[in-house]
Design a protein around this motif. Structure first.
Motif, PDB file in Angstrom:
ATOM      1  N   GLN A  66      -4.153   6.631  14.752  1.00 50.08           N
ATOM      2  CA  GLN A  66      -4.581   6.942  13.390  1.00 50.08           C
ATOM      3  C   GLN A  66      -3.414   7.372  12.515  1.00 50.08           C
ATOM      4  O   GLN A  66      -3.291   6.929  11.364  1.00 50.08           O
ATOM      5  CB  GLN A  66      -5.647   8.034  13.414  1.00 50.08           C
ATOM      6  N   SER A  67      -2.543   8.232  13.028  1.00 51.85           N
ATOM      7  CA  SER A  67      -1.424   8.699  12.205  1.00 51.85           C
ATOM      8  C   SER A  67      -0.454   7.566  11.888  1.00 51.85           C
ATOM      9  O   SER A  67       0.088   7.482  10.773  1.00 51.85           O
ATOM     10  CB  SER A  67      -0.689   9.853  12.898  1.00 51.85           C
ATOM     11  N   ASP A  81      -2.107   5.468   9.189  1.00 55.36           N
ATOM     12  CA  ASP A  81      -1.990   6.125   7.883  1.00 55.36           C
ATOM     13  C   ASP A  81      -0.589   5.941   7.306  1.00 55.36           C
ATOM     14  O   ASP A  81      -0.419   5.746   6.099  1.00 55.36           O
ATOM     15  CB  ASP A  81      -2.306   7.618   8.013  1.00 55.36           C
ATOM     16  N   ILE A 123      -0.361   2.409   5.948  1.00 56.63           N
ATOM     17  CA  ILE A 123      -1.058   2.313   4.655  1.00 56.63           C
ATOM     18  C   ILE A 123      -0.176   2.894   3.552  1.00 56.63           C
ATOM     19  O   ILE A 123      -0.070   2.326   2.446  1.00 56.63           O
ATOM     20  CB  ILE A 123      -2.413   3.041   4.721  1.00 56.63           C
ATOM     21  N   LYS A 124       0.489   4.010   3.850  1.00 58.90           N
ATOM     22  CA  LYS A 124       1.408   4.600   2.878  1.00 58.90           C
ATOM     23  C   LYS A 124       2.564   3.659   2.579  1.00 58.90           C
ATOM     24  O   LYS A 124       2.968   3.489   1.420  1.00 58.90           O
ATOM     25  CB  LYS A 124       1.927   5.941   3.417  1.00 58.90           C
ATOM     26  N   LYS A 148     -10.842   1.022   3.395  1.00 55.74           N
ATOM     27  CA  LYS A 148     -10.280   0.667   4.702  1.00 55.74           C
ATOM     28  C   LYS A 148     -11.290   1.076   5.769  1.00 55.74           C
ATOM     29  O   LYS A 148     -11.856   2.175   5.729  1.00 55.74           O
ATOM     30  CB  LYS A 148      -8.917   1.320   4.929  1.00 55.74           C
TER      31      LYS A 148
END
Length: 794
Positions: free
Chosen positions: A219-220, A223, A226-227, A246
């Motif tokens: 997950q991290s 993320d 996505i950033k 998302k």
């Protein structure tokens, strides 16, 4: 939860000294009432005089973490005092821990993971954390459908409970599909397209049978991708870009990721406006901004232009409180007007500079390296240069300037340093497969007594590898051993000025090696030196001058001695013949160093130009001049990858025709370069250059060498980095024989480790591509190993 009821809490009790006549405690299993008295600091017979004793008692009981409920009651009140009643519900403790459904992980593994054992108190928080640890551990192994629940089971003892964890593991899942919708201008996959979005997803990749290591979901990491996707679009001009949705869908054995995005229009700058600027005109600010109307919008470049370029311009002039507000106004369909509202404020002066953390280093040693002083106008660039100078001393792990605001016109600066060990046992050792070991050791103190003094004691010893006998080893001493001892001392900033003084003494004995040296040589000498940091062209530049004297004895065959030396220098004709020469030499060194770190430089350069004049008008009977130019250049690729280049050029010329120049004075090339040659990996030590067939190289009068390295930082403390390198070089008798298009070449890899108290240690494996200048050796050396202690920093 807890609750308490005290009927007289409206201030009546706490306005008087009220005695607690009795305290009744109910609900205890493992504790007794004396434990409650001790923990709460409430006792029968005590007086309530402050008014907060009961409140504090409740908090102390609750902070113990052993109760699920605490209730306080006022049971009775009389003229003699009050009676309190405490009802407590103790949390149970763990009996046994069992796992049901765990096929992929052993009970022992899960026990070590959740760290619960018999006798521990069971709380809701404890159970939640245990379940989360189990879930996260399974997810880390790609069991994304895992679920964990628990059951508290009664035992024969009321306060002891067994824990049962029910685990549904599911199947391992991999990312099978990443679906992006709305990406009209950039494809997700496009072969050899640098703008394909799949490259932006560096951590989140679809599983493919030919890339079996891919497909793991984190997950991290997702993320972060996505950033990065947002940054990518905004740096390509799409200021209005946003992620609409998302969704991560988990199935039994696969994961699908669906992303909906909105690209928006691609924007360009129409104009830049500076508002409220009085110090610098618009033209200068626009030039410093380094952006032009018509240029594509790029958020990262704009941020750097504003908060680095413009900010630095003002801060370098003393405007510490300067700030800028960015206002971007869309114009038309695809244009942007950038308004920069400046708040220049007043210039700020430095009131005081504090030095902190220097337990060993004297304060004046640090202050003399600073480029900014109390009373000066604040200058950001000079603070950065001061940090660089302190790092270059190599006394400190970190240098951290902290700024404290005194008023709107004054600030204080604290230079916070963390010291590191600077004294070291300076072992210097080299090894290659042909010549074996050579080296020695000593002690080096670059911050002697904490006063910045430099003291070095060095001993070198070398032994020819007797296993290898392919070369002619017949010499006057029977070996090619060498031995040397030296001591040097330098005061780099005498009386905290720009001047330095120093001295050195040495003694060296070099055994003959056929072809390389015709004689056993004994040298003894010393020097005194003076140096100064220059103001021009900048304070990175300095010079030093030394005057040295040397007495050399050459032992060997009398006939050879008579061919190389005048008769008046030859002694011991009827016993052990030798020639005795005395030389006086003047050495000048001009250097400039502006690298950012002494152990792992990432930017900057080092330049050293050394010239030596021996004999001539100085007197003595060693007559030559020698010049060496060395340039090192560091180019950052990333913050942990650096491209390093090293150029070396040298030349020696005799002042007297047919002057004999010893092997220690001539250039040597090959291998580790230890003890006094030039490194060129992939070949044996000091073995390149002109030679008589079947012998060792006897060095040369002209040297050229180029090295390049790609350095990968593995650890900053201690400094460890991996290198890929390529070397090329050659030495020749004179300029007529120089051919820079036919150099000896090598390539390889290695590692460097900077050990406290030992210095830099290196291990290299190199492949030599070119054969030696000897018709008896028809093949190149190919692979050579080099183990090096005492590698020069950078």
């Amino acid at each position: 939860m807890f609750r308490y009821v005290v009927a007289i809490f409206l201030g009546f009790i706490f306005s008087q000294n009220i005695e607690i006549v009795d305290i009744k405690v109910e609900g205890l299993d493992r504790l007794n009432k004396e434990d409650i008295y001790r923990i709460s600091k409430l006792y029968p017979g005590m007086y309530l005089d402050r008014g907060d004793e009961i409140n504090k008692g409740i908090n102390k009981l609750w902070s113990l973490g052993r109760f699920s409920d605490i209730q306080f009651y006022l049971e009775d009140e009389s003229d003699n005092g009050i009676t309190l009643k405490i009802i407590i519900d103790e949390l149970p403790v763990i009996g046994d821990v069992k796992y049901i459904g765990n096929k992929k992980k052993k009970d022992k593994t899960l026990n070590e993971l959740i760290e619960l054992s018999s006798g521990q108190i069971i709380s809701g928080n404890t159970l939640f954390n245990a379940e989360q640890k189990i879930v996260n551990d399974y997810i880390g192994d790609r069991f994304y459908s895992v679920t964990v629940s628990h059951e508290i089971e009664d035992t024969d003892v009321d306060y002891i409970k067994n824990l049962n964890f029910y685990i549904y593991e599911g199947s391992k899942s991999r990312i099978k599909n990443i679906n992006i919708r709305g990406n009209e201008n950039f494809p997700f996959y496009s072969f050899l397209n640098k703008n394909q979005l799949s490259k932006i997803f560096g951590n989140t990749k679809e599983f493919k049978w030919y890339f079996p290591w891919r497909g793991k979901f984190n997950q991290s990491d997702f993320d972060m991708d996505i950033k990065n996707l947002e940054i990518f679009y905004k740096n390509k001009g799409y200021r209005d870009f946003k992620i609409l949705s998302k969704d991560i869908a988990y199935f039994d054995k696969k994961i699908e990721i669906n992303i909906d995005l909105y690209e928006g229009e691609k924007y360009f700058y129409k104009e830049f406006n500076f508002i409220n600027n009085e110090i610098f005109p618009d033209e200068e600010l626009l030039k410093e901004l380094a952006l032009k109307p018509g240029e594509q919008y790029n958020k990262e470049k704009l941020d750097i232009a504003i908060f680095d370029n413009i900010n630095s311009l003002y801060m370098d002039q003393g405007y510490y409180f300067f700030n800028v507000t960015e206002e971007i106004v869309p114009y038309g369909k695809d244009s942007l007007i950038v308004n920069l509202i400046l708040n220049e404020n007043e210039k700020v002066r430095i009131r005081k500079i504090h030095i902190k953390g220097n337990d060993k280093t004297a304060e004046n040693v640090i202050r003399r390296e600073l480029k900014i002083y109390p009373g000066n106008i604040f200058d950001r660039e000079k603070i950065i240069e001061s940090m660089k100078s302190l790092y270059m001393l190599n006394y400190f792990e970190t240098v951290d300037p902290q700024i404290s605001v005194v008023s709107d016109k004054e600030i204080d600066i604290s230079m916070n340093v963390v010291e590191k060990e600077t004294g070291r046992a300076n072992f210097s050792m080299g090894y290659n497969e042909y010549s074996g070991f050579s080296g020695g050791g000593g002690f080096e103190f670059i911050n002697f007594l904490g006063k910045g003094l430099k003291l070095q004691v060095d001993y070198q010893k070398g032994l020819q590898n007797q296993i290898n006998s392919g070369f002619n080893q017949s010499t006057s001493s029977g070996s090619a051993d060498f031995e040397s001892f030296s001591i040097s001392f330098t005061e780099p900033r005498i009386f905290d000025s720009r001047n330095s003084i120093g001295f050195s003494l040495y003694k060296a004995e070099q055994g003959a090696r056929s072809g390389y040296s015709d004689y056993d040589i004994e040298n003894i000498g010393g020097s005194i030196s003076f140096g100064r940091r220059f103001k021009w062209p900048d304070y990175y530049t300095g010079g030093s001058w030394s005057i040295g004297i040397r007495n050399s004895k050459y032992f060997g065959n009398l006939e050879d001695l008579e061919n190389h030396f005048p008769d008046d220098l030859i002694h011991g004709r009827n016993s052990i013949p030798y020639a005795n020469r005395k030389g006086l030499k003047l050495t000048q060194t001009i250097s400039r160093t502006n690298i950012d770190n002494a152990e792992f430089a990432t930017t900057g350069s080092k330049l050293v130009w050394t010239s030596i004049l021996s004999g001539g008008f100085l007197g003595g009977n060693e007559n030559y001049h020698k010049h060496v130019f060395n340039f090192k250049w560091y180019t950052p690729i990333t913050n942990k990858i650096v491209f390093y280049q090293n150029y070396t050029f040298g030349a020696i010329k005799a002042l007297v025709k047919d002057e004999y120049i010893s092997s220690r004075t001539r250039f040597a090339l090959g291998g580790t370069g230890i003890p006094y040659g030039e490194m060129l990996r992939g070949y044996t030590d000091s073995d390149l250059g002109p030679r008589i067939p079947g012998t060792y190289s006897h060095g040369g009068n002209i040297l050229f060498k180029y090295s390049s390295e790609l350095r990968f930082l593995l650890s900053p403390s201690p400094t460890v980095y991996f290198i890929l390198f390529a070397d090329a070089g050659g030495i020749w008798e004179d300029f007529n024989n120089v051919d820079i298009f036919h150099l000896k070449r090598s390539a390889g890899f290695g590692v460097r480790l900077n050990m406290p108290m030992l210095g830099m240690i290196g291990y290299d494996i190199a492949y030599g591509f070119d054969k030696y200048d000897d018709p008896l050796f028809t093949d190149p050396p190919r692979w050579e190993q080099h183990l090096i202690f005492g590698v020069p920093l950078n």
